[in-house]
Design an enzyme around this catalytic site. Structure first.
Site, PDB file in Angstrom:
ATOM      1  N   ARG B  41       0.820  -1.207   0.000  1.00 29.19           N
ATOM      2  CA  ARG B  41       0.000   0.000   0.000  1.00 29.19           C
ATOM      3  C   ARG B  41       0.860   1.266   0.000  1.00 29.19           C
ATOM      4  O   ARG B  41       0.510   2.288  -0.496  1.00 29.19           O
ATOM      5  CB  ARG B  41      -0.950   0.015   1.205  1.00 29.19           C
ATOM      6  CG  ARG B  41      -2.323  -0.517   0.832  1.00 29.19           C
ATOM      7  CD  ARG B  41      -3.181  -0.754   2.045  1.00 29.19           C
ATOM      8  NE  ARG B  41      -2.583  -1.790   2.901  1.00 29.19           N
ATOM      9  CZ  ARG B  41      -3.227  -2.391   3.893  1.00 29.19           C
ATOM     10  NH1 ARG B  41      -4.456  -2.056   4.175  1.00 29.19           N
ATOM     11  NH2 ARG B  41      -2.630  -3.316   4.612  1.00 29.19           N
ATOM     12  N   ARG B  42       2.043   1.123   0.638  1.00 28.06           N
ATOM     13  CA  ARG B  42       2.905   2.313   0.692  1.00 28.06           C
ATOM     14  C   ARG B  42       4.121   2.120  -0.217  1.00 28.06           C
ATOM     15  O   ARG B  42       4.465   0.989  -0.560  1.00 28.06           O
ATOM     16  CB  ARG B  42       3.322   2.603   2.131  1.00 28.06           C
ATOM     17  CG  ARG B  42       3.983   1.436   2.808  1.00 28.06           C
ATOM     18  CD  ARG B  42       4.121   1.629   4.311  1.00 28.06           C
ATOM     19  NE  ARG B  42       4.725   0.439   4.908  1.00 28.06           N
ATOM     20  CZ  ARG B  42       6.026   0.187   4.929  1.00 28.06           C
ATOM     21  NH1 ARG B  42       6.895   1.032   4.412  1.00 28.06           N
ATOM     22  NH2 ARG B  42       6.482  -0.931   5.477  1.00 28.06           N
ATOM     23  N   GLY B 125       6.012 -23.505  10.648  1.00 27.28           N
ATOM     24  CA  GLY B 125       7.037 -22.508  10.302  1.00 27.28           C
ATOM     25  C   GLY B 125       8.015 -23.028   9.272  1.00 27.28           C
ATOM     26  O   GLY B 125       7.680 -23.152   8.101  1.00 27.28           O
ATOM     27  N   LYS B 196      -3.422 -24.694  12.738  1.00 30.25           N
ATOM     28  CA  LYS B 196      -2.428 -25.618  12.175  1.00 30.25           C
ATOM     29  C   LYS B 196      -2.907 -27.057  12.308  1.00 30.25           C
ATOM     30  O   LYS B 196      -2.684 -27.886  11.429  1.00 30.25           O
ATOM     31  CB  LYS B 196      -1.093 -25.424  12.892  1.00 30.25           C
ATOM     32  CG  LYS B 196      -0.525 -24.017  12.713  1.00 30.25           C
ATOM     33  CD  LYS B 196       0.623 -23.764  13.677  1.00 30.25           C
ATOM     34  CE  LYS B 196       1.151 -22.349  13.543  1.00 30.25           C
ATOM     35  NZ  LYS B 196       2.118 -22.023  14.616  1.00 30.25           N
TER      36      LYS B 196
END
Lengths: 388, 388
Positions: B41-42, B125, B196
């Site tokens: 967005r930026r 992870g 998970k």
């Protein structure tokens, strides 16, 4: 040879004993594979497929795409594997002895013939260790490999630790359960685990180390008092395989009993299980745990290799074959040592006396292993274990 | 969309925060992949690639083959993932929330559009858990899934156990190290681990369970005296996720603190690590251990998913989407319970009084979880843990 989509993978099963029989059973349940031949010296009326004692028939059959070598031993397994690779057939093997001793040669041969060579079952039994290692290598360099790679010795050490059995009784129990062979020499002296370590080291670091250079100390000399000494230090004795890439490009690579702190992962590996770990640069430590041997776990890994080939895989785990020297002189650790009769070398390295044995000041792996060899430590009823 | 051999994989990176930044760094080091766009967005003058805030530009670019969604949260991630799949782009995501809540729908959408959908980083992870599970499923049915799936809570429990810290101090330490978020609610109440568990259960058993049906008890109520009570029984408190296929076709599936015997594998998992296990019919128990979170481990798993796609993978881990009910009434265990004020239900189930809390006779998971919910056990400062 690439398997063609329109027909099942056609497998030649070289050997149909414990592991081969498991593979045979697994294949019977599938439609995407079939056993084209079983190679057997004796008739096998129990098998529902062509059985031959003539390997040349198999190797010259162009419909066979993959040979599964589960005969074990050096000859004729070596000859057959080479011939199959040269004939453009994929080879899946559980033969750690050959893969360790003839590593560079076999990998090279597979590469030249553009076929797959896979040996996942040779290291870690049912653990998908080599394929996970291969995936990690697609991403980043591996810095270390370590673990418990022999189920027989782990069973013995675990039974001595948890049930307080003597070495001889633990060994007998392992034999009764089929976890140890009638002649357990190669498990106990570390030769079996060393082969797995050599293969793992070679794949992990893209190198070729020579098996005899890998310093090894086994557990034939372990006694209840050693297990007790570990317990007093809140430690557990495990037979640990270790390899590390050195800045020089050489590798540290050795196998020895180690007293692991009780809270550590490795200390908690029970019965005949294996636990193998890698440390990658970014990923950190990853560990893989499972059955290290046995009919179905080993056959399972052989089958998974076949599935990978069926999915298009046509290579070994790595194609790097850089010759590397083994150098264990930079790894320093304190050791527990129990020996009949002190000597000058040991005298100068005592840090602490225990009821049974001593703890040394930090000593290089290469140095203490050389000392133990010269002293014939195991043969004279002694034992050593590093403190991790 | 299949990546074409003659050019790098072209990736749209949706989000470039902690994990996305790691992926960005990994891709910079490779020649077989490139970042076509970063959606942000930026402005991101720090990035050396096209940055856009306009998703329609990405989805309409036919040169983009794969979208990596690492923005997290429900919206607009959900909308973007669906649009990318519909546009025939492979999607790799680390978004466990969406993959758990919208599992059937997203898998179906990928299937209809013949593209890959991968979410390895969403569970465990940096552990290649879902891909290893997928391999096992190629061979045989999986009977059980279990493990430690949340690093934050494991860090807190491990620190309380090994350093004797109070809950509040262990939590503060986890936050200081970046292992726990400023608002740790979803870790502590089990919501994160439950996601998970749902994804793992669905893949393992080829089913779709509804997240709210998965009974969950977290560790927000754990106190030093609970850890102490476990220690007296030679046990260690861990937050365990468990799932099992029932003969009925339903699944037992629940998340709760458990007091694991000290010698067990799970008890030895330190710090913020995860350990996930499967039990297969022939292969027995296999476990996978590694970093459960963190920038590079998570990015590593995202990258591995991309490599699998680059190697020709065009699917999800399973294509089975059988709706299944969760039924935890047949799993019976003794429980440790500490509660402010006894009640009639508990009174009739006491097996043993401890200094702090009680041990129950074996109770069904569904029953004790329902009781704990009704009693608002956590909110009133109580705690429970099954004895495994």
């Amino acid at each position: 040879m690439l398997w063609r989509e329109d027909r099942p993978m056609r497998i030649a099963l070289l050997g149909c004993g414990t592991v081969g029989g498991g593979v045979y059973e697994f294949v019977q349940e599938r439609t995407d594979m079939e056993i084209a031949y079983v190679l057997s010296r004796r008739p096998r009326p129990d098998l529902n497929c062509p059985v031959t004692s003539d390997f040349s028939r198999i190797v010259s059959d162009p419909t066979v795409d993959t040979a599964i070598e589960v005969m074990g031993g050096r000859q004729p397994a070596y000859e057959y594997m080479c011939a199959a690779l040269r004939a453009g057939k994929n080879v899946v093997t559980a033969n750690k002895q050959l893969m360790s001793e003839r590593y560079g040669e076999l990998v090279q041969l597979a590469r030249e013939n553009h076929v797959a060579l896979r040996c996942s079952a040779a290291v870690g039994g049912g653990i998908r260790w080599l394929t996970n290692l291969e995936s990690t290598l697609d991403m980043e360099p591996v810095l270390r490999v370590s673990g418990i790679m022999n189920g027989t010795t782990n069973y013995i050490l675990d039974t001595m630790t948890t049930s307080g059995l003597k070495f001889e009784d633990a060994l007998r129990q392992a034999q009764a359960l089929g976890y140890a062979e009638v002649d357990p020499t190669e498990d106990l002296n570390g030769a079996d685990a060393r082969r797995k370590l050599v293969i793992s080291t070679n794949v992990a670091f893209g190198c070729v180390v020579q098996e005899p250079e890998v310093t090894t100390f086994g557990i034939a000399g372990v006694r209840a008092c050693d297990i007790g000494a570990a317990r007093k230090m809140h430690r557990v004795v495990k037979l640990m395989a270790s390899a590390r890439l050195l800045d020089s490009g050489d590798v540290a690579c050795y196998l020895e009993p180690a007293m692991m702190p009780q809270g550590m992962h490795e200390a908690a590996v029970p019965e005949n299980f294996n636990l193998i770990s890698i440390t990658g640069m970014h990923i950190g430590k990853q560990s893989f745990y499972g059955q290290g041997a046995g009919r179905f776990p080993t056959a399972y890994n052989v089958m998974q290799d076949c599935l990978d080939i069926r999915n298009g895989l046509t290579r070994f785990y790595t194609d790097k074959l850089r010759p590397a020297r083994v150098d264990n002189s930079s790894i320093m650790r304190p050791y527990y040592v129990r020996v009949n009769g002190m000597d000058r070398w040991l005298q100068t390295r005592i840090d602490k006396m225990l009821d049974c044995g001593i703890i040394t000041t930090p000593v290089a792996v290469s140095e203490i292993h050389a000392w133990a060899r010269e002293r014939k430590l195991t043969e004279t009823g002694g034992f050593l274990a590093s403190l991790r």
